[in-house]
Structure formats: C-alpha cells, structure tokens
Design a protein around this motif. Structure first.
Motif, PDB file in Angstrom:
ATOM      1  N   LEU A  28       0.835  -1.204   0.000  1.00  9.79           N
ATOM      2  CA  LEU A  28       0.000   0.000   0.000  1.00  9.79           C
ATOM      3  C   LEU A  28       0.865   1.248   0.000  1.00  9.79           C
ATOM      4  CD1 LEU A  28      -2.578  -1.081   2.734  1.00  9.79           C
ATOM      5  CD2 LEU A  28      -3.029  -0.921   0.277  1.00  9.79           C
ATOM      6  N   THR A  29       0.367   2.313  -0.583  1.00  4.89           N
ATOM      7  CA  THR A  29       0.985   3.621  -0.397  1.00  4.89           C
ATOM      8  C   THR A  29       0.532   4.163   0.950  1.00  4.89           C
ATOM      9  OG1 THR A  29      -0.832   4.902  -1.354  1.00  4.89           O
ATOM     10  CG2 THR A  29       0.830   4.007  -2.888  1.00  4.89           C
ATOM     11  N   MET A  30       1.164   5.225   1.403  1.00  9.23           N
ATOM     12  CA  MET A  30       0.757   5.808   2.682  1.00  9.23           C
ATOM     13  C   MET A  30      -0.666   6.350   2.611  1.00  9.23           C
ATOM     14  SD  MET A  30       3.101   5.306   4.915  1.00  9.23           S
ATOM     15  CE  MET A  30       3.453   6.515   6.194  1.00  9.23           C
ATOM     16  N   GLY A  31      -1.046   6.891   1.473  1.00  7.63           N
ATOM     17  CA  GLY A  31      -2.413   7.377   1.320  1.00  7.63           C
ATOM     18  C   GLY A  31      -3.423   6.249   1.406  1.00  7.63           C
ATOM     19  N   GLU A  32      -3.119   5.134   0.750  1.00 10.71           N
ATOM     20  CA  GLU A  32      -4.012   3.979   0.815  1.00 10.71           C
ATOM     21  C   GLU A  32      -4.062   3.403   2.223  1.00 10.71           C
ATOM     22  OE1 GLU A  32      -3.590   2.248  -3.753  1.00 10.71           O
ATOM     23  OE2 GLU A  32      -2.102   1.665  -2.235  1.00 10.71           O
ATOM     24  N   LEU A  33      -2.907   3.361   2.888  1.00 11.11           N
ATOM     25  CA  LEU A  33      -2.863   2.842   4.253  1.00 11.11           C
ATOM     26  C   LEU A  33      -3.685   3.736   5.189  1.00 11.11           C
ATOM     27  CD1 LEU A  33      -1.790   0.834   6.315  1.00 11.11           C
ATOM     28  CD2 LEU A  33       0.305   2.215   6.468  1.00 11.11           C
ATOM     29  N   ALA A  34      -3.595   5.045   5.014  1.00 11.58           N
ATOM     30  CA  ALA A  34      -4.393   5.957   5.839  1.00 11.58           C
ATOM     31  C   ALA A  34      -5.885   5.708   5.622  1.00 11.58           C
ATOM     32  CB  ALA A  34      -4.038   7.406   5.517  1.00 11.58           C
ATOM     33  N   ARG A  35      -6.294   5.498   4.368  1.00  9.93           N
ATOM     34  CA  ARG A  35      -7.703   5.208   4.074  1.00  9.93           C
ATOM     35  C   ARG A  35      -8.136   3.907   4.747  1.00  9.93           C
ATOM     36  NH1 ARG A  35     -10.448   6.639  -0.488  1.00  9.93           N
ATOM     37  NH2 ARG A  35     -10.559   4.458  -1.210  1.00  9.93           N
ATOM     38  N   LEU A  36      -7.270   2.886   4.667  1.00  9.18           N
ATOM     39  CA  LEU A  36      -7.595   1.589   5.269  1.00  9.18           C
ATOM     40  C   LEU A  36      -7.745   1.712   6.784  1.00  9.18           C
ATOM     41  CD1 LEU A  36      -6.091  -1.849   4.397  1.00  9.18           C
ATOM     42  CD2 LEU A  36      -6.022  -1.078   6.757  1.00  9.18           C
ATOM     43  N   GLU A  37      -6.791   2.359   7.434  1.00  8.38           N
ATOM     44  CA  GLU A  37      -6.835   2.470   8.894  1.00  8.38           C
ATOM     45  C   GLU A  37      -8.009   3.333   9.344  1.00  8.38           C
ATOM     46  OE1 GLU A  37      -2.057   1.840   9.769  1.00  8.38           O
ATOM     47  OE2 GLU A  37      -2.856   3.876   9.504  1.00  8.38           O
ATOM     48  N   ASN A  38      -8.271   4.402   8.618  1.00  7.67           N
ATOM     49  CA  ASN A  38      -9.404   5.268   8.974  1.00  7.67           C
ATOM     50  C   ASN A  38     -10.715   4.512   8.855  1.00  7.67           C
ATOM     51  OD1 ASN A  38     -10.541   7.794   9.755  1.00  7.67           O
ATOM     52  ND2 ASN A  38     -11.030   8.238   7.611  1.00  7.67           N
ATOM     53  N   GLY A  39     -10.799   3.667   7.816  1.00  6.35           N
ATOM     54  CA  GLY A  39     -12.025   2.908   7.606  1.00  6.35           C
ATOM     55  C   GLY A  39     -12.165   1.732   8.544  1.00  6.35           C
ATOM     56  N   GLU A  40     -11.139   0.918   8.667  1.00  6.75           N
ATOM     57  CA  GLU A  40     -11.236  -0.305   9.463  1.00  6.75           C
ATOM     58  C   GLU A  40     -11.267  -0.026  10.962  1.00  6.75           C
ATOM     59  OE1 GLU A  40     -11.726  -3.421   8.159  1.00  6.75           O
ATOM     60  OE2 GLU A  40     -11.968  -2.217   6.325  1.00  6.75           O
ATOM     61  N   LEU A  41     -10.655   1.072  11.402  1.00  5.62           N
ATOM     62  CA  LEU A  41     -10.679   1.429  12.818  1.00  5.62           C
ATOM     63  C   LEU A  41     -11.813   2.393  13.154  1.00  5.62           C
ATOM     64  CD1 LEU A  41      -6.832   1.904  13.448  1.00  5.62           C
ATOM     65  CD2 LEU A  41      -8.265  -0.052  14.088  1.00  5.62           C
ATOM     66  N   ALA A  42     -12.575   2.794  12.104  1.00  2.00           N
ATOM     67  CA  ALA A  42     -13.701   3.719  12.289  1.00  2.00           C
ATOM     68  C   ALA A  42     -13.271   4.966  13.051  1.00  2.00           C
ATOM     69  CB  ALA A  42     -14.855   3.014  12.998  1.00  2.00           C
ATOM     70  N   LEU A  43     -12.145   5.560  12.608  1.00  2.00           N
ATOM     71  CA  LEU A  43     -11.624   6.737  13.301  1.00  2.00           C
ATOM     72  C   LEU A  43     -12.482   7.969  13.084  1.00  2.00           C
ATOM     73  CD1 LEU A  43      -7.778   6.440  12.553  1.00  2.00           C
ATOM     74  CD2 LEU A  43      -9.057   5.611  14.533  1.00  2.00           C
ATOM     75  N   GLY A  44     -13.140   8.036  11.926  1.00  2.00           N
ATOM     76  CA  GLY A  44     -13.929   9.219  11.615  1.00  2.00           C
ATOM     77  C   GLY A  44     -13.089  10.437  11.295  1.00  2.00           C
ATOM     78  N   ALA A  45     -11.860  10.228  10.894  1.00  2.00           N
ATOM     79  CA  ALA A  45     -10.993  11.361  10.568  1.00  2.00           C
ATOM     80  C   ALA A  45     -11.466  12.044   9.291  1.00  2.00           C
ATOM     81  CB  ALA A  45      -9.553  10.884  10.398  1.00  2.00           C
ATOM     82  N   ASP A  46     -11.321  13.352   9.254  1.00  2.00           N
ATOM     83  CA  ASP A  46     -11.593  14.136   8.042  1.00  2.00           C
ATOM     84  C   ASP A  46     -10.367  13.991   7.139  1.00  2.00           C
ATOM     85  OD1 ASP A  46     -12.270  15.931   6.090  1.00  2.00           O
ATOM     86  OD2 ASP A  46     -12.100  17.720   7.354  1.00  2.00           O
ATOM     87  N   LEU A  47     -10.305  12.857   6.438  1.00  2.00           N
ATOM     88  CA  LEU A  47      -9.107  12.462   5.693  1.00  2.00           C
ATOM     89  C   LEU A  47      -9.222  12.823   4.222  1.00  2.00           C
ATOM     90  CD1 LEU A  47      -6.407  10.872   5.345  1.00  2.00           C
ATOM     91  CD2 LEU A  47      -7.815   8.804   5.060  1.00  2.00           C
ATOM     92  N   GLN A  48      -8.156  13.419   3.697  1.00  2.00           N
ATOM     93  CA  GLN A  48      -8.043  13.677   2.267  1.00  2.00           C
ATOM     94  C   GLN A  48      -6.672  13.194   1.802  1.00  2.00           C
ATOM     95  OE1 GLN A  48      -8.086  17.799   1.088  1.00  2.00           O
ATOM     96  NE2 GLN A  48      -8.205  17.339  -1.101  1.00  2.00           N
ATOM     97  N   VAL A  49      -6.653  12.414   0.744  1.00  2.00           N
ATOM     98  CA  VAL A  49      -5.393  11.958   0.154  1.00  2.00           C
ATOM     99  C   VAL A  49      -5.181  12.697  -1.162  1.00  2.00           C
ATOM    100  CG1 VAL A  49      -4.112  10.001  -0.790  1.00  2.00           C
ATOM    101  CG2 VAL A  49      -5.588   9.681   1.207  1.00  2.00           C
TER     102      VAL A  49
END
Length: 750
Positions: free
Chosen positions: A548-569
């Motif tokens: 994964l790229t770091m952007g993809e990893l951030a999307r995965l962690e935000n989604g799977e951990l249900a962080l609810g972060a206002d994430l933009q890649v």
C-alpha cells in the motif's frame, strides 16, 4: 560465393528492408519531435558537431536519424546514418566483454578466478585481484597508464599494466580503470590464442554481420569515419582517439573499436534475444547482472554499467537495476532495457575538432525521452500535484506539517519552503523517528527549530509519539508528507496513524500527500502481525509487505478502525502498482540513516525480522546496513554455502567480515553473509527472512532468543515453528487472503 557470404548478404538485405520502413516508423515514434529538438539544441550550443541516434523496440528499429555534421574541419561534412564512429570505451563491452562471454561459455575461466591464474606475472605472481574485480572496476588499479615518458607497442603497454601497483585492496572502492580492461584484453589473447581484434571478429563481428565494426579500420572506409580530435596539424580519422590504445598500436581491451549505429543495433538485439546462438542466454544474464561487491553504491555487471556514477545515459525513467549499458569518451553510448525490449544508441564525435565536456546531460535527456516514449511515465507525488496546483487545497488553512528529509518535490525542493513561497500558512512542523533531517539513529529526539524558516519542530519521537493538544494549538489541518518503505515495522506508518487518531479527536483535517510504495503495490507477503503484538513498531495488523501507499494505508486504517478522521489523500499521478521506486523518476532520498539504497530497502523486511536479538547484527554501523548480517558466533563461509544451497530465487550470497561501529555487536569483528538482489521479480522477503532464520536454527541452535523477535516477526505461530522446526514458511502467509480482500476497498491506483 561461400555460405558465409550468402548469409552475410541476406542479413544485409534484411537490414535494408527494416531500415526502409524506419522512415515511416520514425514519423510515428512518440518522442521524435522532442528528441530532434534536444539533439539539435545541443549541436547549436556546440556541445557536439553531430550525432546518429538509433532506437530499437520490441524487436525492430523504431527510430534512426543523423543530426548535424560529421566533420567541421578541414571541410564541413554532413552526418549520415552510416557514419563509422570511434566508439571508445564501448570497446569494453562490444569486444572485450563479448570475447570473455564466449570464453566463459567454453568453460575457459570463472569470474572469481585470480588474474594470476592467466597472467602469472601480474603483480609478481602475488595478487588477490580477480577477473570479477577487473570487470566491475573494483580492483583498485589506477584509471590509466602513465603516458610520459612516451612509449609504444602493445607488449610495452601490457607490461606496464601487469606491473602497475593498485592503490589499495580490491573490492574497497570503485575506480573506473582502463588498466582493468587492458589486462582483460590480454587474458582474451592468451586464452584464445589470437589477438583480441582477430578473436572478436571471428566470434562476434563476422557471425553477426557487423561488417563495419572492428579495430584498425581499412583506409577505404575513411570517408565514412567521423573524425575526432585535432592533434597538432593532424586530425585523427580512422585512428583511435584514446592515447593509450594508440600507443599500443590501436588494439586494446579498453578502446580501439570503430562501428556504426546499424551494427551496434544488431549487437543490442542479439543481447535482448538471448544470444542468437552466439552466447548462452544464461551467460548473458550472468554478465548483465549486478556483480560488484555488496553494499557498494556503484553497481556494475561483468563489463556492463548497471547503476553507477556513469549511468547518465539511462535517463530518469528507465529503471535502475534492470537495464545495462556503457558510454565512451568520444561521445558514444548504449543503454539496453530488457523489461521494455528497448535499446538506445547515441553516437557522437563530441571531441571533434577539440575536446568538450562530456555530453552526459544530453544522454540523460535522450534516455528519458525514449523511456517515456516506450511506456515509462514520471510519477508526480502528492506534493508535486499540489505544487502544480499552487497549493490551492491548503489556501486559508492553518497547517501543521509532519515531514522529514524525504518531503521534497521532484526537483529537490523542500515541501515547507514551497508551501511558504505559495502563501500557505504553515504554523509548525512535526518530525518522526530519525528527526527532521533524518540522520538521528537514537531515541529521545528533542524538539527543535528549523533554521531555514524559524518554525518550531515538534518531535514525535521524543517524550511522546503522538501530537499533543499543545502541539496542535492553532492548527486546523495536519499534512503528512513522508516517504515510507512499504514494510509493516517502519515507524513512519505508526506516526501517521497516531497523528490521524489525534486529528480525528480534535476535529482537525488530515491530509496525506501520497508517495510511491518503493517495493511496488503488488508484492504482499506475511507474516501478519498478531493483534496482541501491536506497538509503535507495528500499530496496525498488517503483513510484512503490505503493498500500500501511505495514502491507501491511511484510508484503510481510517475505515477499518472507524476513526472518523476528516481524511483527504492528494493522489499521485503516473504511478502504477507494479512500479518499483526506480521506475518513478523521483529522486532517491535515504528514508532513514540505514536504508541507503533501493537494494537495502528491498532486503530490509527480510533481514530486520531478527534484528531485535541483541547478539546479531544487520549491518548497522557499517557501510552496508541491511545488505549483510553477521554475529561473532557465525561462520561466514559456512552460512553462505548453506544459504546458496537453498536455491532461494532472486538473491545471491557471499561470506563477509565486518565490525559494526554502532548498534548490536558494536566494536566486534564478526563474520556473516552479504546478500544481493539479482532478480527482484522472483525475490520474496518472506522466503529469504524465514530461510535465514531456519538456517540459524539449524547451524547455530540456541544462539537466538526467539522470544525477543516476536514483535518483528509478528506471528506467534511462525516463531513457534522456528523453535520446533514446524512449517514456518507455510504459516507465514496465514491471513493474507483476508487482508488482500480488505485492502481492495482502499486502493487508489491500478
């Protein structure tokens, strides 16, 4: 008329037919206009008088053109595509290396034989220098023989080469040396029983129909030969330019061959096709694979240049490590890229009528344009995309920037400087492990001030690994821009996750400027990290290589951990999942102090699995970290022989000795193995890492405390297999199918 004459005429007719089509092909070659512009501009700037460019791709010639003038004095002559050039150091590969390949095919020598086996008078009969050392330029012999006082004759030159004193021990430094190939040419002479010019003609030039190629060109060819430098009243034409080769009578292992672009095209296509029956395919693979000592920055094959300070003709897009080529002092160069079935031949007489600076910049431009034309693309990182958009996404935001030395644009400018110049309100900086400059290799890194901007740098590898409320004061957007290495236990990933968690808690936007996974986005390997082993070394249950790229990893962690972060890649452009870092055109910057090249990054996930055992070194505190391992209880030759016997695809091993100056086993002289990746498409980090662990268990039982490796290996099941001789390799990939299914939801690139 003999059968050979018929074959030669047939080959010529076929070439004429191919070249007759070339004009039409050239009109449609994608990079034609840019190539013409670049070469013509160099001619206008007097970088060279003229040139011939020939490009081969997918089995045929796709571009062939002459530029400028062949001669400027005493009268001007237009360049023609059939011009014969003094190819200078291309002699090293076309004649000498090819001759050695043939002799190797016949079992006449081994690359690791001592030179004294064939030249017994070399260094008085006592020298550790091998044929491999000569062919890779790691012999420590000087660049060339002394020319004063003047001397003449082949035998005189060889005598001087045989008695020239090395400047140090072999394999310690890269010194590009003509003496190396003068000696190799003499080895060809003695093994074949023929002078090199006659042997090369017999085994290569004649069979391949390279009718305009050879040493000592016939005077009748003089009108087609590009002149070189003016020497007093004489302009060298048909006489070798290299002064040492000239003093040796025109035949030497390092210089002396004349050729045309068409003849060299036959040679390059033969190499791409696996030998055409002239050489064994395995021999071509051996000679064009990395052969220099492990850990050395300049990577050479046996005769060929692969990735060294002289590889400018590769350009910025042909990947390092998969292709090979060479250059010549007069202005000649070849680059061959097997993955794309492409070769680039640029021939110039840049030393006519006087010497000029090397045309390396032009070679680089030509190589880049050709690579782009045959399908390689330049990757723009998320930062580069924002630069092109003048940072519109960050306008009006109060930005905290998490970055380090890897946060640069494609032209080498720091992200923070570019943001400030564009008017972005950067409030403060944050640095991960190894600090803002990426040179610290210790815990407890303190906060600091960036001297260039005066901005505060908050350390996320000091008293805390998470940004605190105090650190985030006055910030409404956290931007993450760090180059990762695509491995589960690299702490930059944990820094990103912890920062994203804190941003989500405080309702701060989180923006990831994406960068390539240097190990590709398609290679995924276990072991998976057990959930009860989460730590700052591995903060999310990932496989060893996650792809994964770091952007993809951030999307995965935000989604799977249900962080609810206002994430933009901010996505990259031009990157494809199968691309290694050296396909991207981006500059390599050491992501951390001990990952100093792509070879080390590729080996890192395998070799670091046992690093937490304190009586075991992965080369930290040496010149080749993560390219060698050792311990004071390891027998280097025994471990090397055992690992070689395992026939692990894509890597090779050699016994080494080293003394770490820091980290594990500091100050102790240890034995071990150096590891080199020879085919990264076949290489498996899991296979190498587990095989190495199993070798330690078998050869040195009880030496490693496997409990200490839990968090790096990551899987209790695999650790148990190692201690009980279970199926560690089979169990290493447990859980991968579920992960692969999960990650599909978050991938951004094809």
């Amino acid at each position: 008329m003999t059968r050979a004459d018929c074959a030669r005429i047939t080959a010529r007719l076929l070439l004429v037919a191919v070249l007759a089509c070339t004009g039409a092909l050239a009109q449609t070659f994608p990079g034609a206009a840019d190539l013409d512009s670049a070469i013509n501009q160099a001619i206008r700037e007097d970088k060279l008088p003229g040139a011939v460019l020939l490009i081969g791709h997918a089995g045929g010639v796709v571009y062939r053109k002459a530029y400028g003038e062949r001669a400027l004095v005493p009268v001007r002559e237009a360049m023609t595509v059939d011009t014969i050039f003094d190819i200078a150091s291309l002699t090293k590969i076309i004649a000498t290396t090819s001759s050695l390949m043939k002799l190797y095919d016949e079992g006449r020598f081994s690359p690791d034989d001592l030179v004294t086996k064939y030249l017994p008078e070399f260094e008085g009969g006592h020298s550790p220098i091998t044929i491999r050392n000569l062919m890779t330029h790691y012999s420590s012999l000087r660049p060339d023989l002394d020319l004063e006082p003047a001397w003449t004759g082949y035998e005189t030159g060889i005598h001087q080469a045989l008695t020239d004193k090395p400047t140090g021990p072999p394999e310690t430094k890269f010194v590009y040396s003509d003496i190396n190939f003068e000696l190799l040419g003499e080895i060809v002479h003695r093994l074949s029983g023929l002078p090199e010019n006659e042997y090369a003609e017999r085994i290569l030039f004649a069979p391949l129909g390279m009718d305009d190629t050879g040493y000592l060109p016939d005077r009748k060819l003089r009108p087609r030969i590009a002149p070189t430098e003016q020497q007093g009243a004489e302009i060298l034409r048909g006489v070798v330019h290299d002064p040492t080769a000239r003093m040796m009578g025109g035949v030497a292992g390092h210089a002396g061959v004349f050729s045309t672009a068409d003849d060299l095209a036959k040679y390059c296509q033969m190499i791409l096709d696996g030998g055409h029956g002239l050489f064994k395919p395995s021999t071509i693979r051996l000679f064009t694979s990395p052969a220099s000592p492990p850990g050395q920055k300049d990577v050479r094959g046996l005769g060929w240049d692969i990735d060294s300070r002289y590889s400018g003709n590769r350009g910025n897009l042909f990947p390092a490590g998969t292709g090979f080529g060479h250059t010549g002092f007069t202005g000649t160069s070849i680059w061959i890229d097997p993955p794309s079935k492409t070769y680039v031949i640029l021939l110039a007489n840049a030393v006519h009528p006087h010497a000029r600076p090397a045309i390396t910049p032009l070679r680089r431009v030509v190589g880049t344009l050709v690579a782009a034309s045959v399908g390689y693309s330049e990757t723009l990182t998320g930062l580069d995309v924002l630069v092109a958009d003048k940072f519109s996404e960050l306008r009006g935001k109060r930005v905290g920037l998490i970055t380090n030395q890897t946060g640069i644009s494609r032209d080498g400018k720091r992200n923070v400087d570019l943001m400030l110049k564009a008017g972005v309100n950067v409030v403060s900086l944050f640095s991960p492990e190894h600090g803002f400059a990426g040179v610290e290799d210790r815990p407890g890194i303190a906060n600091a001030i960036d001297p260039a901007t005066g901005l505060r740098i908050w350390s996320l590898y000091g008293t805390t690994n998470r940004p605190t409320s105090e650190m985030l004061k006055g910030i409404d957007t956290l931007v993450f821009d760090i180059q990762d290495v695509g491995v589960r236990f690299y702490t930059y990933e944990s820094t990103m996750l912890y920062a994203m968690e804190e941003a989500a808690k405080q309702k701060i936007a989180f923006v990831v400027l994406d960068r390539p996974n240097p190990l590709t986005g398609i290679h995924v390997e276990g072991p998976m990290l057990d959930r009860d082993k989460l730590s700052f070394t591995g903060a999310f249950p990932l496989p060893l290589r996650h792809g994964l790229t770091m952007g993809e990893l951030a999307r995965l962690e935000n989604g799977e951990l249900a962080l609810g972060a206002d994430l933009q890649v901010i996505e990259m452009t031009g990157w494809k999942r199968e691309q290694w870092f050296d396909y991207t055109g981006q500059q390599w910057v050491n992501p951390s102090p001990n990952i100093r090249n792509l070879n080390a990054a590729i080996l890192y996930p395998a070799l670091a699995l046992m690093e937490s055992a304190t009586n075991y070194s992965v080369g930290r505190g040496t010149d080749a970290p993560f390219e060698q391992v050792g311990a004071d209880w390891i027998d280097g030759p025994a471990l090397s022989n055992y690992m070689t016997s395992r026939q692990i695809p894509g890597v090779r091993f050699r016994a080494v000795e080293f003394t770490p100056t820091s980290s594990n086993l500091m100050g102790k002289k240890v034995q071990g193995i150096g590891i080199e990746v020879t085919d990264r498409a076949l290489y498996s980090a899991t296979r190498l890492g587990i095989e190495l662990a199993m070798a330690i268990v078998k050869l040195y039982p009880g030496k490693i405390s496997w409990n200490s490796t839990n968090k790096l290996i990551g899987s209790e099941r695999v650790v148990a297999d190692l201690t009980t001789q279970g199926d560690a390799l089979g169990d290493a990939n447990a859980g991968l199918p579920q992960f692969l299914t999960m990650r599909l939801k978050y991938q951004l690139y094809q």
